[in-house]
Design a protein around this motif. Structure first.
Motif, PDB file in Angstrom:
ATOM      1  N   TRP A  79       0.818  -1.217   0.000  1.00 54.88           N
ATOM      2  CA  TRP A  79       0.000   0.000   0.000  1.00 54.88           C
ATOM      3  C   TRP A  79       0.849   1.263   0.000  1.00 54.88           C
ATOM      4  O   TRP A  79       0.516   2.245  -0.666  1.00 54.88           O
ATOM      5  N   ARG A  80       1.933   1.271   0.712  1.00 49.74           N
ATOM      6  CA  ARG A  80       2.745   2.484   0.834  1.00 49.74           C
ATOM      7  C   ARG A  80       3.712   2.670  -0.332  1.00 49.74           C
ATOM      8  O   ARG A  80       4.464   3.632  -0.380  1.00 49.74           O
ATOM      9  N   CYS A 110      -9.542  -2.305   0.604  1.00 53.04           N
ATOM     10  CA  CYS A 110      -8.459  -2.789  -0.263  1.00 53.04           C
ATOM     11  C   CYS A 110      -8.928  -3.967  -1.117  1.00 53.04           C
ATOM     12  O   CYS A 110      -8.222  -4.974  -1.272  1.00 53.04           O
ATOM     13  N   TYR A 114      -8.280  -1.957  -5.780  1.00 50.62           N
ATOM     14  CA  TYR A 114      -7.292  -1.553  -4.769  1.00 50.62           C
ATOM     15  C   TYR A 114      -6.562  -2.747  -4.162  1.00 50.62           C
ATOM     16  O   TYR A 114      -5.734  -2.573  -3.274  1.00 50.62           O
ATOM     17  N   ARG A 115      -6.834  -3.942  -4.660  1.00 49.12           N
ATOM     18  CA  ARG A 115      -6.059  -5.093  -4.213  1.00 49.12           C
ATOM     19  C   ARG A 115      -4.616  -5.003  -4.690  1.00 49.12           C
ATOM     20  O   ARG A 115      -3.720  -5.612  -4.092  1.00 49.12           O
ATOM     21  N   GLY A 117      -2.916  -2.163  -4.879  1.00 45.91           N
ATOM     22  CA  GLY A 117      -2.234  -1.013  -4.294  1.00 45.91           C
ATOM     23  C   GLY A 117      -3.032   0.268  -4.458  1.00 45.91           C
ATOM     24  O   GLY A 117      -4.242   0.249  -4.699  1.00 45.91           O
ATOM     25  N   ARG A 118      -2.337   1.395  -4.338  1.00 45.36           N
ATOM     26  CA  ARG A 118      -3.001   2.703  -4.346  1.00 45.36           C
ATOM     27  C   ARG A 118      -3.291   3.160  -5.795  1.00 45.36           C
ATOM     28  O   ARG A 118      -2.630   4.041  -6.330  1.00 45.36           O
ATOM     29  N   GLN A 198      -1.167   7.587   1.307  1.00 49.92           N
ATOM     30  CA  GLN A 198      -0.165   6.589   1.667  1.00 49.92           C
ATOM     31  C   GLN A 198      -0.300   6.162   3.121  1.00 49.92           C
ATOM     32  O   GLN A 198      -0.045   5.006   3.476  1.00 49.92           O
TER      33      GLN A 198
END
Length: 294
Positions: A79-80, A110, A114-115, A117-118, A198
């Protein structure tokens, strides 16, 4: 749409995956795909019908996001990490509010797109909904649960405003219907960038309890003129005043006066309270989710 976004992206030299939901347009797009030496990939599908809530086989143009990502060659990242994918499109006007809610649930859980990532959304939305997403505390009608949740979840950036007159608005010719509104300006379509924060999940807020956060915000803003202390009392909290003092929130504050970050801080404090472990609360959360996703 007429392909303006697709042509602009191709002219900028980026690799484009185009989802086309009308099979009649596929031959021309596939011909263009064959002429661009790998810069364009065309898929029969509808981005706004990803991961439909149905059982059994998903029939095109509806499709599953995991299959789409596999076809595109997009791998999940933490995610970050940096944004793994940028999406460009025009939100379906007839289901604009429902689509925004579904994307919001996917963001906080998520799930779906969004699985991986962002994922960054660059979408045309009505000016009315743009005003809702960017409203400030205290603004009559515009400041809603949708406002708080999108502002907590994403950085919202206006990229461009285009008058409705630039678009074909005759429905008989396949155009866009201008959503009617009496209380907010709606003279444009707004190209808005929604980039997930983030640090969204660095505190007590997690994908596993995000539905409870969404429900809490919705409950608080059902009656935006109500006092936050009354809402806390309705949740059987006997230390609401003490809690508000700790958060430096005035005891007479109305729910519409809290900033989005205030709601996040309130949720994080309440995570240490037994109120969110009560059976009745979880039952109402599940009912809220069911109604949104219908």
């Amino acid at each position: 749409g007429p392909g303006i976004l697709t042509r602009t992206l191709l002219n900028a030299g980026v690799r484009v995956v185009a989802l086309e939901n009308n099979s009649a347009f596929l031959p021309n797009l596939q011909s263009l795909e064959n002429s661009l030496d790998g810069q364009l990939k065309v898929i029969y599908g509808d981005f706004f019908r990803l991961d439909p809530l149905v059982s059994g086989t998903v029939k095109p143009p509806a499709m599953c996001s995991d299959k789409l990502f596999e076809t595109m060659g997009v791998a999940a990242v933490p995610w970050r990490a940096d944004v793994p994918l940028k999406v460009f499109g025009i939100l379906p006007q007839r289901k604009e509010r429902v689509t925004l809610w579904r994307l919001l649930f996917a963001l906080y859980e998520c799930s779906s797109i969004y699985r991986c990532g962002r994922v960054e959304l660059n979408i045309f939305i009505s000016e009315k909904e743009y005003k809702v997403l960017t409203a400030k505390p205290g603004e009559a009608r515009a400041y809603q649960a949708l406002t708080v949740l999108w502002q907590v979840g994403c950085e919202i950036q206006l990229l461009h405003m285009e008058p409705w007159s630039s678009f074909v608005t005759n429905l008989k010719n396949g155009g866009l219907a201008i959503p009617k509104t009496r209380w907010l300006p709606n003279d444009h379509l707004c190209l808005v960038r929604l980039t997930p924060q983030q640090n969204l999940f660095t505190g007590a807020l997690k994908p596993t309890n995000s539905a409870t956060f969404i429900f809490m915000v919705k409950q608080c803003l059902v009656k935006p003129k109500s006092k936050l202390t009354d809402r806390l009392n309705s949740w059987s909290l006997d230390n609401g005043g003490k809690l508000l003092r700790a958060l430096e929130i005035p005891k007479n504050a109305q729910t519409r006066n809290l900033y989005p970050e205030d709601y996040r801080r309130l949720f994080e404090v309440l995570q240490n309270s037994s109120v969110f472990t009560e059976t009745w609360f979880h039952d109402e959360v599940l009912e809220s989710i069911r109604n949104i996703n219908l």
